[in-house]
Scaffold this motif. Structure first.
Motif, PDB file in Angstrom:
ATOM      1  N   PHE A  78      49.448   2.588  -2.935  1.00  0.00           N
ATOM      2  CA  PHE A  78      48.532   1.933  -3.877  1.00  0.00           C
ATOM      3  C   PHE A  78      49.085   2.132  -5.280  1.00  0.00           C
ATOM      4  N   MET A  79      49.349   1.022  -5.987  1.00  0.00           N
ATOM      5  CA  MET A  79      49.954   1.080  -7.312  1.00  0.00           C
ATOM      6  C   MET A  79      49.172   0.157  -8.240  1.00  0.00           C
ATOM      7  N   ALA A  80      48.264   0.718  -9.005  1.00  0.00           N
ATOM      8  CA  ALA A  80      47.370  -0.137  -9.783  1.00  0.00           C
ATOM      9  C   ALA A  80      46.833   0.576 -11.012  1.00  0.00           C
ATOM     10  N   ASN A  81      46.502  -0.231 -12.004  1.00  0.00           N
ATOM     11  CA  ASN A  81      45.722   0.227 -13.145  1.00  0.00           C
ATOM     12  C   ASN A  81      44.288  -0.233 -12.892  1.00  0.00           C
ATOM     13  N   THR A  82      43.433   0.689 -12.499  1.00  0.00           N
ATOM     14  CA  THR A  82      42.033   0.340 -12.222  1.00  0.00           C
ATOM     15  C   THR A  82      41.183   0.358 -13.488  1.00  0.00           C
ATOM     16  N   ASN A  83      41.747   0.862 -14.590  1.00  0.00           N
ATOM     17  CA  ASN A  83      41.006   0.974 -15.851  1.00  0.00           C
ATOM     18  C   ASN A  83      39.722   1.776 -15.666  1.00  0.00           C
ATOM     19  N   LEU A  84      39.782   2.778 -14.791  1.00  0.00           N
ATOM     20  CA  LEU A  84      38.588   3.560 -14.494  1.00  0.00           C
ATOM     21  C   LEU A  84      38.987   5.015 -14.247  1.00  0.00           C
ATOM     22  N   ASP A  85      38.402   5.900 -15.018  1.00  0.00           N
ATOM     23  CA  ASP A  85      38.648   7.340 -14.906  1.00  0.00           C
ATOM     24  C   ASP A  85      37.528   7.961 -14.079  1.00  0.00           C
ATOM     25  N   PRO A  86      37.828   8.850 -13.138  1.00  0.00           N
ATOM     26  CA  PRO A  86      36.767   9.447 -12.321  1.00  0.00           C
ATOM     27  C   PRO A  86      35.900  10.452 -13.067  1.00  0.00           C
ATOM     28  N   GLU A  87      36.316  10.836 -14.276  1.00  0.00           N
ATOM     29  CA  GLU A  87      35.586  11.888 -14.988  1.00  0.00           C
ATOM     30  C   GLU A  87      35.190  11.508 -16.408  1.00  0.00           C
ATOM     31  N   ARG A  88      35.886  10.574 -17.037  1.00  0.00           N
ATOM     32  CA  ARG A  88      35.699  10.324 -18.460  1.00  0.00           C
ATOM     33  C   ARG A  88      35.433   8.842 -18.734  1.00  0.00           C
ATOM     34  N   GLY A  89      34.813   8.576 -19.874  1.00  0.00           N
ATOM     35  CA  GLY A  89      34.688   7.213 -20.351  1.00  0.00           C
ATOM     36  C   GLY A  89      33.603   6.411 -19.655  1.00  0.00           C
ATOM     37  N   GLU A  90      33.585   5.121 -19.966  1.00  0.00           N
ATOM     38  CA  GLU A  90      32.585   4.219 -19.411  1.00  0.00           C
ATOM     39  C   GLU A  90      33.006   3.729 -18.031  1.00  0.00           C
ATOM     40  N   GLY A  91      32.085   3.048 -17.369  1.00  0.00           N
ATOM     41  CA  GLY A  91      32.361   2.539 -16.037  1.00  0.00           C
ATOM     42  C   GLY A  91      31.749   3.414 -14.960  1.00  0.00           C
ATOM     43  N   TYR A  92      31.903   2.957 -13.723  1.00  0.00           N
ATOM     44  CA  TYR A  92      31.304   3.634 -12.570  1.00  0.00           C
ATOM     45  C   TYR A  92      32.276   4.695 -12.057  1.00  0.00           C
ATOM     46  N   ARG A  93      32.244   5.842 -12.744  1.00  0.00           N
ATOM     47  CA  ARG A  93      33.221   6.901 -12.479  1.00  0.00           C
ATOM     48  C   ARG A  93      33.134   7.425 -11.056  1.00  0.00           C
ATOM     49  N   ASP A  94      31.928   7.502 -10.511  1.00  0.00           N
ATOM     50  CA  ASP A  94      31.765   8.020  -9.151  1.00  0.00           C
ATOM     51  C   ASP A  94      32.512   7.159  -8.129  1.00  0.00           C
ATOM     52  N   ALA A  95      32.580   5.849  -8.385  1.00  0.00           N
ATOM     53  CA  ALA A  95      33.289   4.962  -7.467  1.00  0.00           C
ATOM     54  C   ALA A  95      34.774   5.299  -7.443  1.00  0.00           C
ATOM     55  N   MET A  96      35.353   5.596  -8.614  1.00  0.00           N
ATOM     56  CA  MET A  96      36.768   5.972  -8.664  1.00  0.00           C
ATOM     57  C   MET A  96      36.997   7.310  -7.993  1.00  0.00           C
ATOM     58  N   ALA A  97      36.090   8.249  -8.202  1.00  0.00           N
ATOM     59  CA  ALA A  97      36.215   9.553  -7.549  1.00  0.00           C
ATOM     60  C   ALA A  97      36.161   9.403  -6.037  1.00  0.00           C
ATOM     61  N   GLY A  98      35.269   8.538  -5.558  1.00  0.00           N
ATOM     62  CA  GLY A  98      35.176   8.307  -4.117  1.00  0.00           C
ATOM     63  C   GLY A  98      36.436   7.668  -3.562  1.00  0.00           C
ATOM     64  N   PHE A  99      37.016   6.744  -4.320  1.00  0.00           N
ATOM     65  CA  PHE A  99      38.247   6.090  -3.872  1.00  0.00           C
ATOM     66  C   PHE A  99      39.378   7.107  -3.759  1.00  0.00           C
ATOM     67  N   LEU A 100      39.490   7.995  -4.728  1.00  0.00           N
ATOM     68  CA  LEU A 100      40.543   9.002  -4.715  1.00  0.00           C
ATOM     69  C   LEU A 100      40.374   9.991  -3.559  1.00  0.00           C
ATOM     70  N   ALA A 101      39.170  10.090  -3.035  1.00  0.00           N
ATOM     71  CA  ALA A 101      38.907  11.017  -1.941  1.00  0.00           C
ATOM     72  C   ALA A 101      39.144  10.398  -0.564  1.00  0.00           C
ATOM     73  N   ARG A 102      39.571   9.150  -0.498  1.00  0.00           N
ATOM     74  CA  ARG A 102      39.824   8.499   0.794  1.00  0.00           C
ATOM     75  C   ARG A 102      40.858   9.297   1.596  1.00  0.00           C
ATOM     76  N   ARG A 103      40.615   9.394   2.891  1.00  0.00           N
ATOM     77  CA  ARG A 103      41.512  10.170   3.746  1.00  0.00           C
ATOM     78  C   ARG A 103      42.826   9.464   4.035  1.00  0.00           C
TER      79      ARG A 103
END
Length: 307
Positions: A220-245
């Motif tokens: 996976f090679m992408a700029n999602t423009n979403l930080d799992p911890e900082r800034g605006e946007g649905y951070r929890d969604a990015m955190a969940g994506f990073l936790a995929r097995r």
């Protein structure tokens, strides 16, 4: 492998090619940085598109990195919608395009590879309408809802056939994209909702909703423009994506962009599939006046025969 959201874009068609040909110092500096890392595969997520590929070939020559195979990927930036998307009472502005852009193809994507790209097997989800995504967050009163595409930069699966000295090849798939930022809107949160759904489309693709996913290994090679911890946007969604097995995060918590405001953030990701052994990973120091940093991951391919 390398990923960079470098500012390889200009305000009009043909201007990036012009600047490459005249040896613009900033472009030369970027090319030198890319030559230094010696990546076998490079993805750029902010590179102006032209159908002939002349711009990408010229930049590949500037790098002189042995990239014999290149593939420009046209984004949705600058493509007119015919609607007043931002609701300011004016039509045909950059804000009214399918994705922000002053001309079609601005801020597109590009792949450069030492290995053959299986162009006939490339998959694109870039034309998918936002309202067609299962469980979408588009609203009935969103301007241009009838024609609005979901992807900003795009959602692409690009297969690469990697050859080894034993004469065999392995096919590796690159999941490539660039999402719009979840900012620059108002309380209606249109950009935030769209950014969320751009990430959700990746989840659906990886879950097999749009047909069998490309077999492992993949990256996976992408700029999602979403930080799992900082800034605006649905951070929890990015955190969940990073936790995929099915994915490995080799650079947890690493900053990939640094602005004066909103500050340091992680918005670009290079995530190998879980079956890929990782030898090294790095976020490189930033270049002068450039917020986004180059990311590299060194992987080892398992002995998988070409399907």
């Amino acid at each position: 492998m390398a990923l960079w959201h470098a500012p390889l874009s200009r305000d009009g068609p043909g201007l990036l090619l012009r600047d490459i040909q005249k040896g613009d110092p900033a472009l030369v500096l970027m090319a030198e940085a890319l030559a230094e890392i010696g990546a076998d595969i490079l993805v750029l997520t902010q590179f102006d598109f032209d159908a002939s590929g002349a711009t990408l070939n010229a930049f590949s020559d500037l790098i002189d990195g042995g990239f014999n195979h290149v593939l420009p990927l046209r984004s949705n930036a600058g493509i007119p919608t015919g609607y007043d998307i931002d609701g300011d009472g004016r039509l045909n502005e950059a804000e009214d395009a399918q994705a922000y852009g002053r001309f079609p193809g601005q801020e597109s994507l590009a792949v450069l590879s030492r290995y053959p790209i299986a162009e006939d097997a490339v998959q694109s989800f870039t034309d998918l309408l936002w309202r067609e995504l299962p469980g979408h967050h588009a609203q009935d009163d969103d301007s241009g809802r009838e024609v609005q595409r979901l992807s900003s930069g795009g959602h692409w699966i690009v297969p690469v056939d990697v050859s080894f000295v034993d004469g065999k090849s392995r096919r590796m798939s690159l999941f490539i994209g660039h999402a719009g930022a979840p900012v620059f809107d108002g309380p209606e949160d249109r950009n935030g909702r769209r950014n969320l759904d751009e990430l959700r489309l990746w989840e659906l693709i990886l879950n097999g909703h749009y047909g069998p996913i490309a077999p492992s290994p993949f990256v996976f090679m992408a700029n999602t423009n979403l930080d799992p911890e900082r800034g605006e946007g649905y951070r929890d969604a990015m955190a969940g994506f990073l936790a995929r097995r099915d994915l490995t995060d080799p650079l947890p918590g690493q900053i990939t962009a640094n602005w004066e405001r909103p500050g340091p953030m992680r918005v670009s990701y290079l995530l190998p599939s879980a079956d890929l052994p990782i030898r090294a990973a790095r976020v490189w120091p930033g270049l002068p006046y450039q917020p986004h940093r180059l990311i590299t991951v060194d992987i080892t391919l398992p002995d998988i025969a070409l399907p």
